[in-house]
Scaffold this motif. Structure first.
Motif, PDB file in Angstrom:
ATOM      1  N   LEU A  50       0.837  -1.214   0.000  1.00 19.50           N
ATOM      2  CA  LEU A  50       0.000   0.000   0.000  1.00 19.50           C
ATOM      3  C   LEU A  50       0.870   1.261   0.000  1.00 19.50           C
ATOM      4  O   LEU A  50       0.576   2.235  -0.685  1.00 19.50           O
ATOM      5  CB  LEU A  50      -0.952   0.000   1.202  1.00 19.50           C
ATOM      6  CG  LEU A  50      -2.041  -1.081   1.179  1.00 19.50           C
ATOM      7  CD1 LEU A  50      -2.838  -1.058   2.478  1.00 19.50           C
ATOM      8  CD2 LEU A  50      -2.970  -0.914  -0.015  1.00 19.50           C
ATOM      9  N   PHE A  51       1.955   1.206   0.754  1.00 18.28           N
ATOM     10  CA  PHE A  51       2.864   2.353   0.831  1.00 18.28           C
ATOM     11  C   PHE A  51       3.536   2.609  -0.527  1.00 18.28           C
ATOM     12  O   PHE A  51       3.655   3.767  -0.960  1.00 18.28           O
ATOM     13  CB  PHE A  51       3.920   2.101   1.922  1.00 18.28           C
ATOM     14  CG  PHE A  51       4.912   3.214   2.077  1.00 18.28           C
ATOM     15  CD1 PHE A  51       4.511   4.467   2.532  1.00 18.28           C
ATOM     16  CD2 PHE A  51       6.245   3.033   1.760  1.00 18.28           C
ATOM     17  CE1 PHE A  51       5.423   5.511   2.669  1.00 18.28           C
ATOM     18  CE2 PHE A  51       7.166   4.056   1.898  1.00 18.28           C
ATOM     19  CZ  PHE A  51       6.750   5.301   2.359  1.00 18.28           C
ATOM     20  N   VAL A  52       3.941   1.525  -1.211  1.00 18.54           N
ATOM     21  CA  VAL A  52       4.576   1.675  -2.537  1.00 18.54           C
ATOM     22  C   VAL A  52       3.565   2.253  -3.536  1.00 18.54           C
ATOM     23  O   VAL A  52       3.906   3.135  -4.336  1.00 18.54           O
ATOM     24  CB  VAL A  52       5.157   0.317  -3.027  1.00 18.54           C
ATOM     25  CG1 VAL A  52       5.616   0.403  -4.477  1.00 18.54           C
ATOM     26  CG2 VAL A  52       6.331  -0.105  -2.154  1.00 18.54           C
TER      27      VAL A  52
ATOM     28  N   MET B 107      14.740  11.124  -4.603  1.00 15.88           N
ATOM     29  CA  MET B 107      14.429  11.529  -3.218  1.00 15.88           C
ATOM     30  C   MET B 107      13.268  10.695  -2.656  1.00 15.88           C
ATOM     31  O   MET B 107      13.308  10.259  -1.505  1.00 15.88           O
ATOM     32  CB  MET B 107      14.075  13.024  -3.158  1.00 15.88           C
ATOM     33  CG  MET B 107      15.204  13.929  -3.565  1.00 15.88           C
ATOM     34  SD  MET B 107      16.681  13.567  -2.605  1.00 15.88           S
ATOM     35  CE  MET B 107      17.956  13.851  -3.782  1.00 15.88           C
ATOM     36  N   THR B 108      12.244  10.472  -3.499  1.00 15.81           N
ATOM     37  CA  THR B 108      11.094   9.673  -3.047  1.00 15.81           C
ATOM     38  C   THR B 108      11.515   8.228  -2.763  1.00 15.81           C
ATOM     39  O   THR B 108      11.105   7.650  -1.752  1.00 15.81           O
ATOM     40  CB  THR B 108       9.967   9.697  -4.109  1.00 15.81           C
ATOM     41  OG1 THR B 108       9.719  11.039  -4.486  1.00 15.81           O
ATOM     42  CG2 THR B 108       8.685   9.076  -3.593  1.00 15.81           C
ATOM     43  N   ALA B 109      12.354   7.676  -3.644  1.00 10.36           N
ATOM     44  CA  ALA B 109      12.818   6.294  -3.444  1.00 10.36           C
ATOM     45  C   ALA B 109      13.662   6.183  -2.171  1.00 10.36           C
ATOM     46  O   ALA B 109      13.537   5.218  -1.410  1.00 10.36           O
ATOM     47  CB  ALA B 109      13.618   5.823  -4.656  1.00 10.36           C
ATOM     48  N   VAL B 115      11.561   4.589   5.137  1.00 10.19           N
ATOM     49  CA  VAL B 115      10.309   4.319   5.858  1.00 10.19           C
ATOM     50  C   VAL B 115      10.034   2.807   5.905  1.00 10.19           C
ATOM     51  O   VAL B 115       9.682   2.260   6.967  1.00 10.19           O
ATOM     52  CB  VAL B 115       9.122   5.079   5.199  1.00 10.19           C
ATOM     53  CG1 VAL B 115       7.785   4.614   5.759  1.00 10.19           C
ATOM     54  CG2 VAL B 115       9.286   6.578   5.386  1.00 10.19           C
ATOM     55  N   ILE B 116      10.207   2.124   4.763  1.00 15.61           N
ATOM     56  CA  ILE B 116       9.944   0.667   4.718  1.00 15.61           C
ATOM     57  C   ILE B 116      10.891  -0.069   5.671  1.00 15.61           C
ATOM     58  O   ILE B 116      10.462  -0.906   6.467  1.00 15.61           O
ATOM     59  CB  ILE B 116      10.066   0.118   3.271  1.00 15.61           C
ATOM     60  CG1 ILE B 116       8.949   0.687   2.403  1.00 15.61           C
ATOM     61  CG2 ILE B 116      10.017  -1.414   3.267  1.00 15.61           C
ATOM     62  CD1 ILE B 116       9.088   0.381   0.913  1.00 15.61           C
ATOM     63  N   SER B 121      11.705  -3.132  10.451  1.00 22.76           N
ATOM     64  CA  SER B 121      12.594  -3.433  11.580  1.00 22.76           C
ATOM     65  C   SER B 121      11.871  -3.165  12.892  1.00 22.76           C
ATOM     66  O   SER B 121      11.959  -3.960  13.838  1.00 22.76           O
ATOM     67  CB  SER B 121      13.851  -2.568  11.528  1.00 22.76           C
ATOM     68  OG  SER B 121      14.651  -2.971  10.476  1.00 22.76           O
ATOM     69  N   GLY B 122      11.158  -2.042  12.944  1.00 24.54           N
ATOM     70  CA  GLY B 122      10.402  -1.690  14.151  1.00 24.54           C
ATOM     71  C   GLY B 122       9.344  -2.732  14.457  1.00 24.54           C
ATOM     72  O   GLY B 122       9.152  -3.109  15.623  1.00 24.54           O
ATOM     73  N   TYR B 123       8.684  -3.223  13.415  1.00 22.34           N
ATOM     74  CA  TYR B 123       7.648  -4.255  13.586  1.00 22.34           C
ATOM     75  C   TYR B 123       8.257  -5.541  14.173  1.00 22.34           C
ATOM     76  O   TYR B 123       7.740  -6.104  15.135  1.00 22.34           O
ATOM     77  CB  TYR B 123       6.996  -4.543  12.227  1.00 22.34           C
ATOM     78  CG  TYR B 123       5.957  -5.631  12.245  1.00 22.34           C
ATOM     79  CD1 TYR B 123       4.674  -5.390  12.746  1.00 22.34           C
ATOM     80  CD2 TYR B 123       6.242  -6.908  11.758  1.00 22.34           C
ATOM     81  CE1 TYR B 123       3.709  -6.394  12.754  1.00 22.34           C
ATOM     82  CE2 TYR B 123       5.286  -7.912  11.764  1.00 22.34           C
ATOM     83  CZ  TYR B 123       4.015  -7.648  12.268  1.00 22.34           C
ATOM     84  OH  TYR B 123       3.079  -8.646  12.284  1.00 22.34           O
TER      85      TYR B 123
END
Lengths: 59, 219
Positions: A50-52, B107-109, B115-116, B121-123
């Motif tokens: 969803l994020f992608v 920049m978006t990538a 974020v991913i 990792s946080g999860y």
């Protein structure tokens, strides 16, 4: 066919050969996941998908 | 007495695991900063695809033949930096291409990859779930992607290229969960090897996201 394409294919083929015995070992030795284990994996993966999609719509 | 010894051992194991996790993330952060610098050098020097391929081949050779032999010694850290630096340098032509057509894609990538990675990792770190069952799935996925990528070098099918990059994002996401879980549950005790694995997954994630965003932006 330029040499960069051939070189890239050779590098990927080498990776395939290198990974094959490790993949075989991983398949044999990995524990089997239960339905709840897989659900715990699917939830973050769906979030990533969803994020992608969101990122694609932003650019 | 026996119970006290067991509790002490358990506490020692937890402390050792936390130390490995902390060292892995410190080393990974430093390796990412260094590879960012070498990627800048690759962009600024305008290296071609041939030089990038040579850098990638040397980096993979280091990962396979040098890093496993040095990972338990102090020499492992400079070897890891050589590996990550070369892979960063090898990004030069791809980054140059996307920066010239649409810098916002890069920049978006970059932000999306961050974020991913942090999210996954946080999860894994907060839920402390055991993802060791993903080992076979990740490895088979990598083999399928590699075989399809070799095929597509010669076929050049755009739809297969898109599907491959989408698959890479999913497999690298699974790899991040698997590797992080392995760190938590003591499966991976060497922080240099763990940092190398996580670095590779972040790099692949970034490149795949870059290609997908570029493709959907008609580049």
């Amino acid at each position: 066919m330029d040499w960069v394409k051939i070189g890239s294919a050779v590098l990927l083929a080498a990776m395939l050969i290198y990974l094959f015995p490790r993949a075989k070992q991983a398949v044999q030795n990995s524990p089997k996941g239960s339905a709840s284990d897989w659900m715990g994996f699917v939830i973050p993966i769906v979030a990533v998908v969803l994020f992608v999609i969101l990122l694609i719509s932003l650019v | 007495m026996q119970m006290n010894t067991a509790v002490t051992r358990s506490q020692e194991a937890i402390l050792a695991t936390n130390k490995v996790i902390k060292n892995t993330y410190i080393l990974l952060s430093m390796a990412l900063i260094f590879s960012g610098f070498t990627a800048f050098l690759g962009v600024a020097s305008g290296i071609g695809h041939g030089a990038a391929l040579v850098a990638d081949i040397v980096a993979i050779a280091i990962l396979w033949f040098v890093l496993p032999r040095t990972a338990n010694t102090a020499a492992g850290i400079p070897v890891l930096f050589a590996f990550t630096g070369l892979l960063g340098f090898g990004l030069g032509p791809v980054l140059n291409y996307y920066l010239s057509v649409n810098p916002s894609i890069v920049m978006t990538a970059l932000g999306g990859t961050g974020v991913i990675f942090l999210g996954l990792s946080g999860y894994a770190l907060t839920t402390r779930k055991d993802f060791s069952f993903l080992g076979g799935f990740v490895m088979i996925g990598m083999l399928v992607v590699l075989a399809a990528a070799i095929l597509n070098i010669f076929l050049g099918v755009p739809a297969l290229f898109l599907a491959l990059n989408a698959a890479i994002i999913l497999i690298m996401s699974a790899f991040i969960l698997w590797e992080t879980s392995s760190l938590i549950h003591g499966g991976e005790t060497n922080y240099i090897m763990a940092a190398a694995g996580l670095f590779l997954s972040i790099l692949n994630l970034f490149q795949a996201l870059l290609h997908l965003l570029g493709a959907f932006n008609n580049e």
